[in-house]
Design a protein around this motif. Structure first.
Motif, PDB file in Angstrom:
ATOM      1  N   ALA A   5     -19.261  19.753   9.270  1.00  0.00           N
ATOM      2  CA  ALA A   5     -20.257  20.617   9.917  1.00  0.00           C
ATOM      3  C   ALA A   5     -21.059  19.883  10.980  1.00  0.00           C
ATOM      4  CB  ALA A   5     -21.197  21.191   8.852  1.00  0.00           C
ATOM      5  N   ILE A   6     -21.237  18.547  10.829  1.00  0.00           N
ATOM      6  CA  ILE A   6     -22.095  17.830  11.782  1.00  0.00           C
ATOM      7  C   ILE A   6     -21.321  17.268  12.968  1.00  0.00           C
ATOM      8  CG2 ILE A   6     -23.840  17.242  10.058  1.00  0.00           C
ATOM      9  CD1 ILE A   6     -22.648  14.421   9.962  1.00  0.00           C
ATOM     10  N   LEU A   7     -20.009  17.350  12.946  1.00  0.00           N
ATOM     11  CA  LEU A   7     -19.238  16.842  14.095  1.00  0.00           C
ATOM     12  C   LEU A   7     -19.176  17.918  15.183  1.00  0.00           C
ATOM     13  CD1 LEU A   7     -16.326  15.007  12.284  1.00  0.00           C
ATOM     14  CD2 LEU A   7     -17.975  13.973  13.847  1.00  0.00           C
ATOM     15  N   PRO A   8     -19.698  17.593  16.392  1.00  0.00           N
ATOM     16  CA  PRO A   8     -19.780  18.636  17.429  1.00  0.00           C
ATOM     17  C   PRO A   8     -18.429  19.135  17.926  1.00  0.00           C
ATOM     18  CG  PRO A   8     -20.415  16.467  18.303  1.00  0.00           C
ATOM     19  CD  PRO A   8     -20.253  16.300  16.831  1.00  0.00           C
ATOM     20  N   SER A   9     -17.424  18.261  17.916  1.00  0.00           N
ATOM     21  CA  SER A   9     -16.138  18.689  18.474  1.00  0.00           C
ATOM     22  C   SER A   9     -15.255  19.406  17.453  1.00  0.00           C
ATOM     23  CB  SER A   9     -15.387  17.484  19.024  1.00  0.00           C
ATOM     24  OG  SER A   9     -15.161  16.561  17.982  1.00  0.00           O
ATOM     25  N   VAL A  10     -15.730  19.452  16.200  1.00  0.00           N
ATOM     26  CA  VAL A  10     -14.925  20.074  15.149  1.00  0.00           C
ATOM     27  C   VAL A  10     -15.454  21.481  14.867  1.00  0.00           C
ATOM     28  CG1 VAL A  10     -14.281  19.944  12.713  1.00  0.00           C
ATOM     29  CG2 VAL A  10     -14.322  17.876  14.105  1.00  0.00           C
ATOM     30  N   HIS A  11     -14.574  22.430  15.016  1.00  0.00           N
ATOM     31  CA  HIS A  11     -14.977  23.812  14.739  1.00  0.00           C
ATOM     32  C   HIS A  11     -14.013  24.409  13.732  1.00  0.00           C
ATOM     33  CE1 HIS A  11     -17.774  23.509  18.027  1.00  0.00           C
ATOM     34  NE2 HIS A  11     -16.803  23.013  18.775  1.00  0.00           N
ATOM     35  N   LEU A  12     -14.548  24.809  12.596  1.00  0.00           N
ATOM     36  CA  LEU A  12     -13.695  25.363  11.537  1.00  0.00           C
ATOM     37  C   LEU A  12     -13.771  26.883  11.514  1.00  0.00           C
ATOM     38  CD1 LEU A  12     -14.393  23.043   8.453  1.00  0.00           C
ATOM     39  CD2 LEU A  12     -12.717  22.762  10.269  1.00  0.00           C
ATOM     40  N   GLY A  13     -12.604  27.482  11.403  1.00  0.00           N
ATOM     41  CA  GLY A  13     -12.549  28.930  11.231  1.00  0.00           C
ATOM     42  C   GLY A  13     -12.543  29.264   9.751  1.00  0.00           C
ATOM     43  N   PRO A  14     -12.604  30.551   9.430  1.00  0.00           N
ATOM     44  CA  PRO A  14     -12.589  30.958   8.009  1.00  0.00           C
ATOM     45  C   PRO A  14     -11.355  30.439   7.273  1.00  0.00           C
ATOM     46  CG  PRO A  14     -13.125  32.821   9.430  1.00  0.00           C
ATOM     47  CD  PRO A  14     -12.749  31.702  10.334  1.00  0.00           C
ATOM     48  N   GLY A  15     -10.224  30.417   7.981  1.00  0.00           N
ATOM     49  CA  GLY A  15      -8.996  29.919   7.359  1.00  0.00           C
ATOM     50  C   GLY A  15      -9.107  28.454   6.999  1.00  0.00           C
ATOM     51  N   ASP A  16      -9.762  27.677   7.866  1.00  0.00           N
ATOM     52  CA  ASP A  16      -9.942  26.241   7.597  1.00  0.00           C
ATOM     53  C   ASP A  16     -10.833  26.028   6.369  1.00  0.00           C
ATOM     54  OD1 ASP A  16      -8.434  25.330   9.800  1.00  0.00           O
ATOM     55  OD2 ASP A  16     -10.117  25.765  11.142  1.00  0.00           O
ATOM     56  N   TRP A  17     -11.921  26.794   6.323  1.00  0.00           N
ATOM     57  CA  TRP A  17     -12.817  26.655   5.163  1.00  0.00           C
ATOM     58  C   TRP A  17     -12.086  27.022   3.880  1.00  0.00           C
ATOM     59  CZ3 TRP A  17     -16.752  23.712   5.592  1.00  0.00           C
ATOM     60  CH2 TRP A  17     -17.514  23.654   6.769  1.00  0.00           C
ATOM     61  N   ALA A  18     -11.244  28.050   3.956  1.00  0.00           N
ATOM     62  CA  ALA A  18     -10.484  28.461   2.762  1.00  0.00           C
ATOM     63  C   ALA A  18      -9.521  27.352   2.347  1.00  0.00           C
ATOM     64  CB  ALA A  18      -9.721  29.750   3.054  1.00  0.00           C
ATOM     65  N   ARG A  19      -8.876  26.721   3.355  1.00  0.00           N
ATOM     66  CA  ARG A  19      -7.939  25.639   3.030  1.00  0.00           C
ATOM     67  C   ARG A  19      -8.692  24.425   2.471  1.00  0.00           C
ATOM     68  NH1 ARG A  19      -4.939  23.504   7.138  1.00  0.00           N
ATOM     69  NH2 ARG A  19      -6.068  24.569   8.798  1.00  0.00           N
ATOM     70  N   LEU A  20      -9.907  24.188   3.000  1.00  0.00           N
ATOM     71  CA  LEU A  20     -10.719  23.087   2.461  1.00  0.00           C
ATOM     72  C   LEU A  20     -11.087  23.363   1.002  1.00  0.00           C
ATOM     73  CD1 LEU A  20     -12.104  20.404   3.300  1.00  0.00           C
ATOM     74  CD2 LEU A  20     -14.176  21.736   3.727  1.00  0.00           C
ATOM     75  N   ALA A  21     -11.466  24.603   0.722  1.00  0.00           N
ATOM     76  CA  ALA A  21     -11.806  24.976  -0.660  1.00  0.00           C
ATOM     77  C   ALA A  21     -10.577  24.832  -1.563  1.00  0.00           C
ATOM     78  CB  ALA A  21     -12.328  26.413  -0.709  1.00  0.00           C
ATOM     79  N   ALA A  22      -9.424  25.234  -1.030  1.00  0.00           N
ATOM     80  CA  ALA A  22      -8.183  25.111  -1.812  1.00  0.00           C
ATOM     81  C   ALA A  22      -7.866  23.641  -2.073  1.00  0.00           C
ATOM     82  CB  ALA A  22      -7.031  25.781  -1.070  1.00  0.00           C
ATOM     83  N   PHE A  23      -8.154  22.795  -1.084  1.00  0.00           N
ATOM     84  CA  PHE A  23      -7.891  21.353  -1.258  1.00  0.00           C
ATOM     85  C   PHE A  23      -8.739  20.783  -2.392  1.00  0.00           C
ATOM     86  CE2 PHE A  23      -9.333  17.027  -0.388  1.00  0.00           C
ATOM     87  CZ  PHE A  23      -8.130  16.357  -0.546  1.00  0.00           C
ATOM     88  N   PHE A  24     -10.026  21.149  -2.437  1.00  0.00           N
ATOM     89  CA  PHE A  24     -10.876  20.614  -3.504  1.00  0.00           C
ATOM     90  C   PHE A  24     -10.525  21.225  -4.861  1.00  0.00           C
ATOM     91  CE2 PHE A  24     -13.516  19.430   0.190  1.00  0.00           C
ATOM     92  CZ  PHE A  24     -13.508  18.054  -0.047  1.00  0.00           C
ATOM     93  N   SER A  25     -10.032  22.444  -4.855  1.00  0.00           N
ATOM     94  CA  SER A  25      -9.535  23.027  -6.117  1.00  0.00           C
ATOM     95  C   SER A  25      -8.305  22.263  -6.596  1.00  0.00           C
ATOM     96  CB  SER A  25      -9.168  24.503  -5.923  1.00  0.00           C
ATOM     97  OG  SER A  25     -10.273  25.213  -5.444  1.00  0.00           O
ATOM     98  N   LEU A  26      -7.468  21.905  -5.643  1.00  0.00           N
ATOM     99  CA  LEU A  26      -6.280  21.112  -5.978  1.00  0.00           C
ATOM    100  C   LEU A  26      -6.703  19.744  -6.538  1.00  0.00           C
ATOM    101  CD1 LEU A  26      -3.066  21.068  -5.508  1.00  0.00           C
ATOM    102  CD2 LEU A  26      -3.619  19.638  -3.545  1.00  0.00           C
ATOM    103  N   GLY A  27      -7.692  19.136  -5.888  1.00  0.00           N
ATOM    104  CA  GLY A  27      -8.210  17.850  -6.363  1.00  0.00           C
ATOM    105  C   GLY A  27      -8.772  17.976  -7.769  1.00  0.00           C
ATOM    106  N   TRP A  28      -9.478  19.081  -8.025  1.00  0.00           N
ATOM    107  CA  TRP A  28     -10.026  19.320  -9.358  1.00  0.00           C
ATOM    108  C   TRP A  28      -8.890  19.410 -10.388  1.00  0.00           C
ATOM    109  CZ3 TRP A  28      -9.109  23.663 -12.443  1.00  0.00           C
ATOM    110  CH2 TRP A  28      -9.861  23.731 -13.609  1.00  0.00           C
ATOM    111  N   LEU A  29      -7.847  20.147 -10.040  1.00  0.00           N
ATOM    112  CA  LEU A  29      -6.723  20.310 -10.965  1.00  0.00           C
ATOM    113  C   LEU A  29      -6.053  18.960 -11.231  1.00  0.00           C
ATOM    114  CD1 LEU A  29      -4.944  22.327 -12.539  1.00  0.00           C
ATOM    115  CD2 LEU A  29      -3.480  22.471 -10.526  1.00  0.00           C
TER     116      LEU A  29
END
Lengths: 248, 310
Positions: free
Chosen positions: B151-175
């Motif tokens: 969120a703090i990197l100015p050149s990085v812009h995440l769309g809803p799909g990116d946030w969903a994939r990030l959430a999926a990644f941490f769910s995978l890490g949890w598993l």
């Protein structure tokens, strides 16, 4: 508080470890409201008997009931009706007395858990230990908290495994007084012990276990009438326990 | 409250008071922060160089090429997290899972719990759900740090799909962490000594992280701790073809890294999964197996044992 159903009743209760028989078929009836002293040498099978009656172990054969609840078919109700204090109880070192007792009270599913914990601490004179962590406690203090967890849910039958082990004479005396008060409230007490003097003073009936076999069971009145003194009780004990390791 | 809820709350409270757990969690948090910093630092450096280059191109009237940061997946800058979760995250889960049962055994309270009106299944449920929440806390911690970095990197812009994939990644890490925590619960419940209870899940973790990838794809230990080199294709040889087919379905760490790379967008083009079984299926099978192992361990737990000498 005698009723028709014994507090503890076993028929042919047995435990085998392969070829080794830890407990030979045990037939035992203990009336409600009794203080039963279970004597025996080290390895006689006293702890095994308590573990079977508290559902911590499964018997190889036979039947048993505690407080009218069948050991095989009504285990949850049986557990609700019993309290248990093992030898060398430790509890959670990082928690305080109150936190330990609230945990066990909650697990026992009693409704007034918080009030009951305060009541039991007062009954046992450990209110001043309520907010101290168990890690700092002496053996005697742990024993009192251990007893508190065993009675916090108002059990009908209390199982104590060598409750005087490691206690100083004052601790033994305090424990005896507490047990007498609990018994006065109608609680049946099943106590494994090595101390013949404690049996003579506190118990209403005794059983002697030797090498997994019950070799003597009678009321303390009968024993006293027949043998007359504590020394005679020792003579009785030595006479019924075979020559190997004898603890008294 | 049900018995399992009581046990869960109690287990979490006890965990929170343990120094070992606090240390492991702090180490995990520190490494997650390091990972995020490395990603942020690399991206900021590229951004700064790109900004200078842009001025030069404009001053010389030349066309400005696109920012390389925006060319790849923005999530890829957190790729080191995959490794930290598979190393310190999994090890933290092992320590937490191990302590779940061992704390009760050392405190000598197993007989006191066993003589209470609850089923062994309640005990198992309480411990497993406490593990799930504790490991969930670690995954959430990593998630918050990762999301804040992005969120703090100015050149990085995440769309809803990116946030969903990030959430999926941490769910995978949890598993992934849960699998090792469950193995630790099962092992500590079944083991006759404390040492064995900790050694079994640790050895399983080491084997799956370092030995198995070497056998299936010639991924040596030094490569296994790098998110990019861990995804190298297996050498073209009959032996590796055979070992990938035979051992690939059991290569949990590789399955996790493959799925992680896919979600974060840095999976090399055309890289096939190791072995014939899809990586998600491998993870699900391990999760089911470790769950059953933990359950069986708790159901068979010897409630008569307790105290420091048990």
């Amino acid at each position: 508080m005698q009723t028709d159903t014994p507090a503890v009743s076993t028929r042919g209760l047995t435990l085998n470890y392969g070829e080794f028989t830890a407990l030979q078929p045990l037939d035992l009836d203990i009336g409600r409201g009794e203080i039963f002293g279970f004597l025996g040498h080290n390895g006689a099978g006293k702890t095994t008997t308590i573990r079977l009656l508290t559902t911590l172990m499964d018997p190889s054969g036979g039947t048993a009931s505690v407080a009218g609840c069948d050991l095989a078919h009504n285990r949850i109700a049986l557990r609700r009706a019993i309290g248990y204090l093992p030898e060398n109880v430790r509890l959670y070192d990082t928690l305080t007395t109150r936190e330990n007792l609230r945990f066990f009270a909650a697990l026992s599913r009693i409704e007034d858990a918080r009030d009951r914990v305060e009541e039991v601490m007062e009954f046992l004179g450990i209110t001043d230990l309520a907010d101290r962590r168990i890690a700092t406690f002496s053996k005697g203090m742990r024993q009192r908290v251990g007893l508190a967890q065993a009675i916090v849910h108002r059990p009908q039958v209390l199982f104590l495994d060598e409750p005087t082990s490691g206690l100083d004479p004052m601790g033994v005396r305090q424990l005896r007084e507490v047990l007498e008060r609990l018994n006065g409230q109608g609680m049946t007490i099943f106590m494994n012990t090595h101390l013949l003097s404690e049996v003579a003073r506190s118990c209403s009936s005794i059983g002697v276990l030797s090498h997994g076999q019950l070799v003597f069971h009678d009321t303390i009145e009968t024993v006293n009438a027949r043998y007359g003194s504590e020394e005679a009780l020792e003579e009785l004990y030595l006479s019924v326990v075979p020559d190997r390791e004898v603890a008294a | 409250m049900t018995p399992s809820t009581i046990l869960r709350r109690h287990a979490l409270a006890a965990l929170a008071r343990e120094r070992t757990i606090a240390l492991v969690a702090a180490l995990f948090a520190a490494l997650v922060l390091v990972s995020a910093y490395l990603g942020w630092s690399a991206t900021s450096t590229v951004d700064a160089i790109y900004a200078s280059a842009t001025h030069w191109f404009e001053a010389n009237g030349k066309p400005v090429p696109p920012n390389p940061v925006t060319q790849g997946s923005p999530l890829a800058l957190l790729r080191n997290l995959t490794i930290y979760i598979s190393l310190i995250g999994a090890f933290s889960a092992i320590v937490i899972g191990y302590r779940m049962v061992e704390t009760d055994r050392r405190a000598g309270v197993l007989p006191l719990i066993g003589a209470r009106p609850l089923e062994r299944l309640d005990y198992a449920r309480g411990k497993v759900s406490a593990l799930a929440l504790a490991v969930g806390g670690l995954a959430a911690l990593a998630g918050v740090v990762g999301a804040a970095t992005l969120a703090i990197l100015p050149s990085v812009h995440l769309g809803p799909g990116d946030w969903a994939r990030l959430a999926a990644f941490f769910s995978l890490g949890w598993l992934y962490m849960m699998i090792f925590g469950l193995i630790a619960i099962g092992a500590s419940a079944r083991a006759r000594s404390e040492t064995v209870g900790l050694m079994v899940p640790t050895v399983v973790w080491l084997v799956l992280t370092f030995v198995w990838p070497a056998l299936t794809g010639n991924i040596l230990p030094t490569a296994a701790i790098n998110p990019i080199s861990a995804l190298a294709p297996a050498p073209q040889s009959a032996i590796f073809d055979l070992s990938a087919n035979l051992l690939g379905p059991f290569s949990l760490a590789e399955a996790y890294k493959y799925l992680g790379a896919e979600l974060m967008g840095y999976l090399p083009d055309g890289l096939p999964p190791r072995g014939p079984v899809p990586p998600l299926v491998v993870m699900m099978l391990f999760a089911a197996g470790s769950g059953l192992y933990a359950l069986r361990g708790c159901l068979k737990l010897d409630m008569t044992k307790g105290g420091p000498d048990a």
